[in-house]
Design a protein around this motif. Sequence first.
Motif, PDB file in Angstrom:
ATOM      1  N   THR A  43       8.400 -10.981   0.804  1.00 35.10           N
ATOM      2  CA  THR A  43       8.716 -11.160   2.216  1.00 35.10           C
ATOM      3  C   THR A  43       9.318  -9.910   2.838  1.00 35.10           C
ATOM      4  O   THR A  43       9.468  -9.839   4.047  1.00 35.10           O
ATOM      5  CB  THR A  43       9.699 -12.326   2.403  1.00 35.10           C
ATOM      6  OG1 THR A  43      10.858 -12.081   1.618  1.00 35.10           O
ATOM      7  CG2 THR A  43       9.064 -13.641   1.992  1.00 35.10           C
ATOM      8  N   ALA A  44       9.647  -8.918   2.025  1.00 38.10           N
ATOM      9  CA  ALA A  44      10.253  -7.690   2.535  1.00 38.10           C
ATOM     10  C   ALA A  44       9.236  -6.557   2.520  1.00 38.10           C
ATOM     11  O   ALA A  44       8.259  -6.586   1.777  1.00 38.10           O
ATOM     12  CB  ALA A  44      11.463  -7.315   1.689  1.00 38.10           C
ATOM     13  N   ALA A  45       9.463  -5.553   3.338  1.00 37.68           N
ATOM     14  CA  ALA A  45       8.575  -4.402   3.399  1.00 37.68           C
ATOM     15  C   ALA A  45       8.969  -3.369   2.339  1.00 37.68           C
ATOM     16  O   ALA A  45      10.115  -3.305   1.920  1.00 37.68           O
ATOM     17  CB  ALA A  45       8.646  -3.777   4.784  1.00 37.68           C
ATOM     18  N   GLY A  46       7.996  -2.556   1.928  1.00 30.33           N
ATOM     19  CA  GLY A  46       8.264  -1.492   0.979  1.00 30.33           C
ATOM     20  C   GLY A  46       6.993  -1.009   0.330  1.00 30.33           C
ATOM     21  O   GLY A  46       5.899  -1.377   0.721  1.00 30.33           O
ATOM     22  N   LEU A  50      -6.527   2.789 -13.586  1.00 28.00           N
ATOM     23  CA  LEU A  50      -6.360   2.966 -12.150  1.00 28.00           C
ATOM     24  C   LEU A  50      -4.903   2.725 -11.811  1.00 28.00           C
ATOM     25  O   LEU A  50      -4.291   1.775 -12.309  1.00 28.00           O
ATOM     26  CB  LEU A  50      -7.243   1.976 -11.380  1.00 28.00           C
ATOM     27  CG  LEU A  50      -7.112   1.956  -9.873  1.00 28.00           C
ATOM     28  CD1 LEU A  50      -7.820   3.175  -9.275  1.00 28.00           C
ATOM     29  CD2 LEU A  50      -7.725   0.699  -9.292  1.00 28.00           C
ATOM     30  N   SER A  51      -4.351   3.592 -11.005  1.00 31.32           N
ATOM     31  CA  SER A  51      -2.981   3.416 -10.536  1.00 31.32           C
ATOM     32  C   SER A  51      -2.962   3.817  -9.072  1.00 31.32           C
ATOM     33  O   SER A  51      -3.464   4.885  -8.708  1.00 31.32           O
ATOM     34  CB  SER A  51      -2.026   4.288 -11.352  1.00 31.32           C
ATOM     35  OG  SER A  51      -0.695   4.042 -10.975  1.00 31.32           O
ATOM     36  N   ARG A  52      -2.412   2.951  -8.246  1.00 33.92           N
ATOM     37  CA  ARG A  52      -2.435   3.199  -6.813  1.00 33.92           C
ATOM     38  C   ARG A  52      -1.142   2.719  -6.181  1.00 33.92           C
ATOM     39  O   ARG A  52      -0.670   1.625  -6.473  1.00 33.92           O
ATOM     40  CB  ARG A  52      -3.614   2.463  -6.186  1.00 33.92           C
ATOM     41  CG  ARG A  52      -3.692   2.639  -4.702  1.00 33.92           C
ATOM     42  CD  ARG A  52      -4.937   2.036  -4.134  1.00 33.92           C
ATOM     43  NE  ARG A  52      -4.789   1.953  -2.700  1.00 33.92           N
ATOM     44  CZ  ARG A  52      -5.400   1.088  -1.950  1.00 33.92           C
ATOM     45  NH1 ARG A  52      -6.225   0.221  -2.478  1.00 33.92           N
ATOM     46  NH2 ARG A  52      -5.204   1.070  -0.658  1.00 33.92           N
ATOM     47  N   GLU A  53      -0.584   3.540  -5.314  1.00 36.52           N
ATOM     48  CA  GLU A  53       0.595   3.143  -4.556  1.00 36.52           C
ATOM     49  C   GLU A  53       0.131   2.273  -3.396  1.00 36.52           C
ATOM     50  O   GLU A  53      -0.817   2.625  -2.694  1.00 36.52           O
ATOM     51  CB  GLU A  53       1.319   4.376  -4.048  1.00 36.52           C
ATOM     52  CG  GLU A  53       2.679   4.061  -3.462  1.00 36.52           C
ATOM     53  CD  GLU A  53       3.441   5.335  -3.141  1.00 36.52           C
ATOM     54  OE1 GLU A  53       3.059   6.023  -2.177  1.00 36.52           O
ATOM     55  OE2 GLU A  53       4.402   5.616  -3.866  1.00 36.52           O
ATOM     56  N   ILE A  54       0.767   1.138  -3.228  1.00 32.96           N
ATOM     57  CA  ILE A  54       0.416   0.263  -2.115  1.00 32.96           C
ATOM     58  C   ILE A  54       1.652   0.030  -1.251  1.00 32.96           C
ATOM     59  O   ILE A  54       2.780   0.056  -1.743  1.00 32.96           O
ATOM     60  CB  ILE A  54      -0.194  -1.081  -2.579  1.00 32.96           C
ATOM     61  CG1 ILE A  54       0.748  -1.847  -3.522  1.00 32.96           C
ATOM     62  CG2 ILE A  54      -1.538  -0.871  -3.253  1.00 32.96           C
ATOM     63  CD1 ILE A  54       0.257  -3.230  -3.875  1.00 32.96           C
ATOM     64  N   PHE A  55       1.405  -0.158   0.018  1.00 30.78           N
ATOM     65  CA  PHE A  55       2.475  -0.367   0.985  1.00 30.78           C
ATOM     66  C   PHE A  55       2.428  -1.807   1.477  1.00 30.78           C
ATOM     67  O   PHE A  55       1.377  -2.299   1.873  1.00 30.78           O
ATOM     68  CB  PHE A  55       2.326   0.605   2.158  1.00 30.78           C
ATOM     69  CG  PHE A  55       2.449   2.030   1.732  1.00 30.78           C
ATOM     70  CD1 PHE A  55       3.689   2.640   1.672  1.00 30.78           C
ATOM     71  CD2 PHE A  55       1.335   2.759   1.351  1.00 30.78           C
ATOM     72  CE1 PHE A  55       3.815   3.960   1.256  1.00 30.78           C
ATOM     73  CE2 PHE A  55       1.443   4.077   0.936  1.00 30.78           C
ATOM     74  CZ  PHE A  55       2.687   4.672   0.890  1.00 30.78           C
ATOM     75  N   ILE A  56       3.572  -2.441   1.442  1.00 31.47           N
ATOM     76  CA  ILE A  56       3.702  -3.830   1.863  1.00 31.47           C
ATOM     77  C   ILE A  56       4.507  -3.855   3.159  1.00 31.47           C
ATOM     78  O   ILE A  56       5.545  -3.201   3.257  1.00 31.47           O
ATOM     79  CB  ILE A  56       4.434  -4.669   0.783  1.00 31.47           C
ATOM     80  CG1 ILE A  56       3.724  -4.569  -0.566  1.00 31.47           C
ATOM     81  CG2 ILE A  56       4.592  -6.103   1.220  1.00 31.47           C
ATOM     82  CD1 ILE A  56       2.337  -5.126  -0.609  1.00 31.47           C
ATOM     83  N   THR A  57       4.032  -4.610   4.135  1.00 29.68           N
ATOM     84  CA  THR A  57       4.786  -4.798   5.369  1.00 29.68           C
ATOM     85  C   THR A  57       5.232  -6.247   5.451  1.00 29.68           C
ATOM     86  O   THR A  57       4.776  -7.093   4.682  1.00 29.68           O
ATOM     87  CB  THR A  57       3.945  -4.444   6.614  1.00 29.68           C
ATOM     88  OG1 THR A  57       2.887  -5.384   6.731  1.00 29.68           O
ATOM     89  CG2 THR A  57       3.390  -3.042   6.522  1.00 29.68           C
ATOM     90  N   ARG A  58       6.085  -6.535   6.373  1.00 25.09           N
ATOM     91  CA  ARG A  58       6.571  -7.912   6.508  1.00 25.09           C
ATOM     92  C   ARG A  58       5.451  -8.885   6.844  1.00 25.09           C
ATOM     93  O   ARG A  58       5.487 -10.030   6.449  1.00 25.09           O
ATOM     94  CB  ARG A  58       7.646  -7.986   7.579  1.00 25.09           C
ATOM     95  CG  ARG A  58       8.921  -7.310   7.186  1.00 25.09           C
ATOM     96  CD  ARG A  58       9.925  -7.401   8.326  1.00 25.09           C
ATOM     97  NE  ARG A  58      11.038  -6.523   8.060  1.00 25.09           N
ATOM     98  CZ  ARG A  58      12.229  -6.960   7.677  1.00 25.09           C
ATOM     99  NH1 ARG A  58      12.452  -8.236   7.524  1.00 25.09           N
ATOM    100  NH2 ARG A  58      13.185  -6.106   7.442  1.00 25.09           N
TER     101      ARG A  58
END
Length: 76
Positions: A15-18, A33-41
């Motif tokens: 539920t939090a962004a990061g 495979l390694s990938r940075e992903i961005f999570i928004t609210r």
Amino acid sequence: PNPVQNEFRIELPVTAAGKTTLSVFDYSGKIILSREIFITRNLNAAIINASNIAKGNYTIKCYWNNELYIGKFVKQ
């Protein structure tokens, strides 16, 4: 496990962004495979391109706030 051809969608129960790193492992435990992903609210999902992954069974691991999320898929 869910069958995958060219891409798959992963959803995290957050539920939090990061940001976090998602890793895909083959049957031997090697990271393929390694990938940075961005999570928004408002968006807790990411689309991962799997077109360059060989056919087979894979495990997905993602850490979020000191919790480990694990999933599996089959590349067809």
